[in-house]
Design an enzyme around this catalytic site. Structure first.
Site, mmCIF file in Angstrom:
data_model
loop_
_atom_site.group_PDB
_atom_site.id
_atom_site.type_symbol
_atom_site.label_atom_id
_atom_site.label_comp_id
_atom_site.label_asym_id
_atom_site.label_seq_id
_atom_site.Cartn_x
_atom_site.Cartn_y
_atom_site.Cartn_z
ATOM 1 N N ASN A 103 0.852 -1.190 0.000
ATOM 2 C CA ASN A 103 0.000 0.000 0.000
ATOM 3 C C ASN A 103 0.886 1.239 0.000
ATOM 4 O O ASN A 103 2.091 1.156 0.206
ATOM 5 C CB ASN A 103 -0.897 0.007 1.241
ATOM 6 C CG ASN A 103 -2.018 -1.014 1.112
ATOM 7 O OD1 ASN A 103 -2.418 -1.371 0.012
ATOM 8 N ND2 ASN A 103 -2.521 -1.479 2.242
ATOM 9 N N ARG A 135 0.059 -11.335 11.114
ATOM 10 C CA ARG A 135 1.058 -12.176 11.778
ATOM 11 C C ARG A 135 0.607 -12.505 13.187
ATOM 12 O O ARG A 135 0.322 -11.599 13.972
ATOM 13 C CB ARG A 135 2.394 -11.437 11.855
ATOM 14 C CG ARG A 135 3.166 -11.519 10.577
ATOM 15 C CD ARG A 135 4.606 -11.170 10.804
ATOM 16 N NE ARG A 135 4.804 -9.729 10.820
ATOM 17 C CZ ARG A 135 5.992 -9.158 10.983
ATOM 18 N NH1 ARG A 135 7.063 -9.896 11.147
ATOM 19 N NH2 ARG A 135 6.106 -7.854 10.983
ATOM 20 N N LYS A 180 -7.011 3.278 -4.030
ATOM 21 C CA LYS A 180 -6.859 2.586 -2.745
ATOM 22 C C LYS A 180 -6.242 3.530 -1.718
ATOM 23 O O LYS A 180 -6.673 3.572 -0.557
ATOM 24 C CB LYS A 180 -5.993 1.334 -2.924
ATOM 25 C CG LYS A 180 -5.964 0.436 -1.711
ATOM 26 C CD LYS A 180 -5.630 -0.996 -2.050
ATOM 27 C CE LYS A 180 -6.010 -1.962 -0.942
ATOM 28 N NZ LYS A 180 -4.909 -2.379 -0.121
ATOM 29 N N ASN A 184 -7.663 4.562 1.929
ATOM 30 C CA ASN A 184 -6.802 4.368 3.101
ATOM 31 C C ASN A 184 -6.522 5.691 3.802
ATOM 32 O O ASN A 184 -6.432 5.746 5.042
ATOM 33 C CB ASN A 184 -5.461 3.726 2.713
ATOM 34 C CG ASN A 184 -5.573 2.258 2.341
ATOM 35 O OD1 ASN A 184 -4.864 1.774 1.483
ATOM 36 N ND2 ASN A 184 -6.481 1.538 2.975
ATOM 37 N N ASN A 188 -7.803 4.964 7.494
ATOM 38 C CA ASN A 188 -6.716 4.545 8.385
ATOM 39 C C ASN A 188 -6.391 5.548 9.493
ATOM 40 O O ASN A 188 -6.364 5.174 10.675
ATOM 41 C CB ASN A 188 -5.475 4.189 7.566
ATOM 42 C CG ASN A 188 -5.674 2.896 6.803
ATOM 43 O OD1 ASN A 188 -6.765 2.612 6.315
ATOM 44 N ND2 ASN A 188 -4.635 2.106 6.686
ATOM 45 N N SER A 250 -5.190 -1.471 9.401
ATOM 46 C CA SER A 250 -3.783 -1.826 9.656
ATOM 47 C C SER A 250 -3.102 -0.724 10.471
ATOM 48 O O SER A 250 -2.229 -1.006 11.296
ATOM 49 C CB SER A 250 -3.045 -2.060 8.341
ATOM 50 O OG SER A 250 -3.109 -0.900 7.546
#
Ligand SMILES: NC(=O)c1ccc[n+]([C@@H]2O[C@H](COP(=O)([O-])OP(=O)(O)OC[C@H]3O[C@@H](n4cnc5c(N)ncnc54)[C@H](OP(=O)(O)O)[C@@H]3O)[C@@H](O)[C@H]2O)c1
Length: 293
Positions: A103, A135, A180, A184, A188, A250
């Site tokens: 990104n 993760r 995108k 974001n 975000n 994220s």
């Protein structure tokens, strides 16, 4: 426009630089290719991928050394890209294609400029993915949601390469990356500042107002940059926040885990672009300042 290649994609050899969440997921998708990994200590990488049926798959990915490869795929965070690539300088003459699958914006042009200064002949591609992975530990990655991965040449050229499995080639990748990035840039930082899940940006009055103001500023910024978005950013951001209501962005996850965020390559990128036209982006600036406190 998507195109398919004539030769079998599984004959492609690929090295993945950045075997974190998305890198490990791609390694699993590409497990039948000739696959190498690049870790910080140049050792063989051992990863476990938990698929969507909760089955665990062990991956052993040998270190890429001096083998000629078709693709070097970089799946680090945006800010790590150039340093990571420069650390492989000796091996780069062995690379046909470099794909930045990340990104953010800014890193692609940094890499393009550096490759051309160094006179490397590798072809530069950029990609975006709607796949989701996270993760669970340093070596264990969970496949959270399937999606699509689109890639395209960073600079206009005729595409000639054969593709790794599962990638769709498009001829408007910069426009897709910008689209995108715009979404974001809205979702975000706001979710990180308000410490909220995506859906609360729609349901909470104050957060929704902030979303509308930020979306309007980002939309105007792209118009001023003569790269107008072909959709209403406020409507699209609300729809994405609603469709992913339970998700933590994220950036929120990075903030909660006290990791650096990618916002310098999202809102920071927009602020720098706008600055070149003497345009201020006060909402973007304020959010970045709040998050750096
Ligand atoms: N996760 C997703 O679902 C998803 C979906 C779409 C797009 N993306 C994008 O994909 C990119 C990667 O995200 P991610 O979530 O996969 O991040 P991540 O889990 O933090 O993975 C990045 C990996 O790169 C490694 N790395 C950094 N510098 C390196 C170097 N010099 N040499 C070798 N390895 C290096 C990191 O190692 P260390 O752990 O040692 O730092 C880490 O393993 C981001 O731009 C993100 O926005 C992610």
């Amino acid at each position: 426009m998507p195109y398919s290649s004539s030769s079998s994609p599984l004959t492609q050899s690929i090295a993945i630089l950045g075997l974190g969440a998305i890198g490990t997921l791609m390694a699993w998708h590409w497990r039948e290719h000739t696959l190498y990994g690049v870790s910080r200590d140049a050792s063989t990488c051992h990863r476990t991928l938990i698929d969507q049926q909760q089955a665990a798959h062990q991956l052993t990915i040998p270190a890429w050394q001096h083998e000629a490869i078709d693709w070097l795929v970089i799946t680090t965070k945006a800010s790590a890209t150039l340093d990571a690539l420069q650390s492989l300088q000796k091996q780069l003459p062995q690379v046909q294609n470099i794909l930045l699958l990340q990104n953010g914006m800014g890193q692609q042009q940094q890499v393009a400029d550096w490759l051309s200064q160094q006179r490397y002949s590798a072809t530069l591609w950029a990609g975006i993915s709607t796949e989701g992975a996270y993760r669970q530990s340093a070596e264990q990655v969970v496949y959270a949601g399937s999606g699509d991965t689109h890639i395209g040449l960073w600079q206009a050229q005729h595409p000639t390469a054969s593709m790794p499995n599962g990638l769709t080639v498009v001829d408007d990748i910069q426009q897709r990356i910008r689209a995108k990035l715009a979404i974001n840039a809205v979702i975000n930082p706001l979710t990180a500042v308000f410490r909220c899940r995506n859906g609360e940006l729609v349901s909470h009055g104050e957060y929704r107002q902030a979303l509308e103001a930020l979306a309007s500023e980002v939309q105007q910024c792209f118009t001023a940059l003569q790269q107008p978005l072909d959709f209403d950013l406020k409507e699209r951001s609300l729809a994405v926040a609603q469709a992913t209501a339970r998700n933590q962005s994220s950036t929120l996850q990075d903030v909660l885990h006290q990791r650096p965020t990618e916002l310098d390559y999202i809102n920071g990128y927009l602020i720098r672009q706008a600055q070149q036209l003497d345009i201020e982006l006060p909402h973007n600036r304020r959010l970045l300042a709040q998050l750096s406190e």
